[in-house]
Write a protein that holds these residues in place. Structure first.
Motif, mmCIF file in Angstrom:
data_model
loop_
_atom_site.group_PDB
_atom_site.id
_atom_site.type_symbol
_atom_site.label_atom_id
_atom_site.label_comp_id
_atom_site.label_asym_id
_atom_site.label_seq_id
_atom_site.Cartn_x
_atom_site.Cartn_y
_atom_site.Cartn_z
ATOM 1 N N ILE A 162 0.810 -1.270 -0.042
ATOM 2 C CA ILE A 162 -0.071 -0.071 -0.095
ATOM 3 C C ILE A 162 0.777 1.398 -0.145
ATOM 4 C CG2 ILE A 162 -1.651 1.452 1.084
ATOM 5 C CD1 ILE A 162 -2.581 -1.477 2.607
ATOM 6 N N SER A 163 0.643 2.099 -0.693
ATOM 7 C CA SER A 163 1.265 3.559 -1.049
ATOM 8 C C SER A 163 0.330 4.619 -0.539
ATOM 9 C CB SER A 163 2.090 3.618 -2.041
ATOM 10 O OG SER A 163 1.069 3.754 -3.166
ATOM 11 N N ILE A 164 0.618 5.690 0.291
ATOM 12 C CA ILE A 164 -0.021 6.713 0.575
ATOM 13 C C ILE A 164 0.854 7.894 -0.077
ATOM 14 C CG2 ILE A 164 -1.037 8.064 2.427
ATOM 15 C CD1 ILE A 164 -1.006 5.560 4.024
ATOM 16 N N THR A 165 0.135 8.599 -0.928
ATOM 17 C CA THR A 165 0.702 10.063 -1.323
ATOM 18 C C THR A 165 -0.111 11.164 -0.863
ATOM 19 O OG1 THR A 165 1.505 8.737 -3.203
ATOM 20 C CG2 THR A 165 1.759 11.212 -3.661
ATOM 21 N N ALA A 166 0.592 12.273 -0.441
ATOM 22 C CA ALA A 166 0.003 13.594 -0.077
ATOM 23 C C ALA A 166 0.482 14.658 -0.837
ATOM 24 C CB ALA A 166 0.242 13.784 1.384
#
Length: 151
Positions: free
Chosen positions: A61-65
């Motif tokens: 899982i990747s989270i990009t802000a």
């Protein structure tokens, strides 16, 4: 599903691009419901997004802000040596985006028991907070009259 055509409004409005993008995003949001999620208000200015991502590991899982948007993507590598008789736990790829209000920032994320939690905090800069302005000049009696009217 019924869609709304916003093209006539584009011709007669200036500076509302972000508003129209939000409306279009809201229309598309009804198309996919995976993975399920909750949005909670924990306290004044503190929020949490919780996604149910059973079957995924944290490294899948990747989270990009980015500015005013947080994107969560999941990519599960399929193992060919498995034969399912019934598959009820979905592990398909996903991409979920959440629009954030001004000054809302992603402060961290945690993964526990198949739930991904994303902590959000709204921090308004001091320069943007309302402040009281003193009125100078004139006699002190005028200042007291102005303050009495304001109260």
């Amino acid at each position: 599903m019924r869609t709304l055509d916003l093209s006539p409004l584009f011709r007669s409005t200036i500076g509302f691009d972000r508003l129209f993008d939000l409306v279009e995003t809201a229309q598309r949001a009804g198309e996919d419901h995976y993975p399920p999620y909750n949005i909670e208000r924990l306290a004044d200015g503190r929020y949490q997004i919780t996604l149910a991502v059973a079957g995924f590991a944290p490294d899948e899982i990747s989270i990009t802000a980015e500015q005013n948007v947080v994107t969560i993507e999941g990519n599960k590598a399929e193992k060919a040596d498995r034969e399912f008789l019934y598959r009820g736990i979905s592990t398909r790829q996903f991409k979920r985006q959440f629009s954030l209000a001004d000054y809302v920032q992603v402060k961290g994320a945690s993964f526990d028991n198949g739930l991904l939690r994303i902590e959000l905090l709204r921090e308004i800069p001091e320069a943007m907070k309302p402040r009281r302005i003193a009125i100078n000049g004139g006699s002190t009696a005028n200042v007291h009259q102005i303050e009495a009217k304001a109260a």
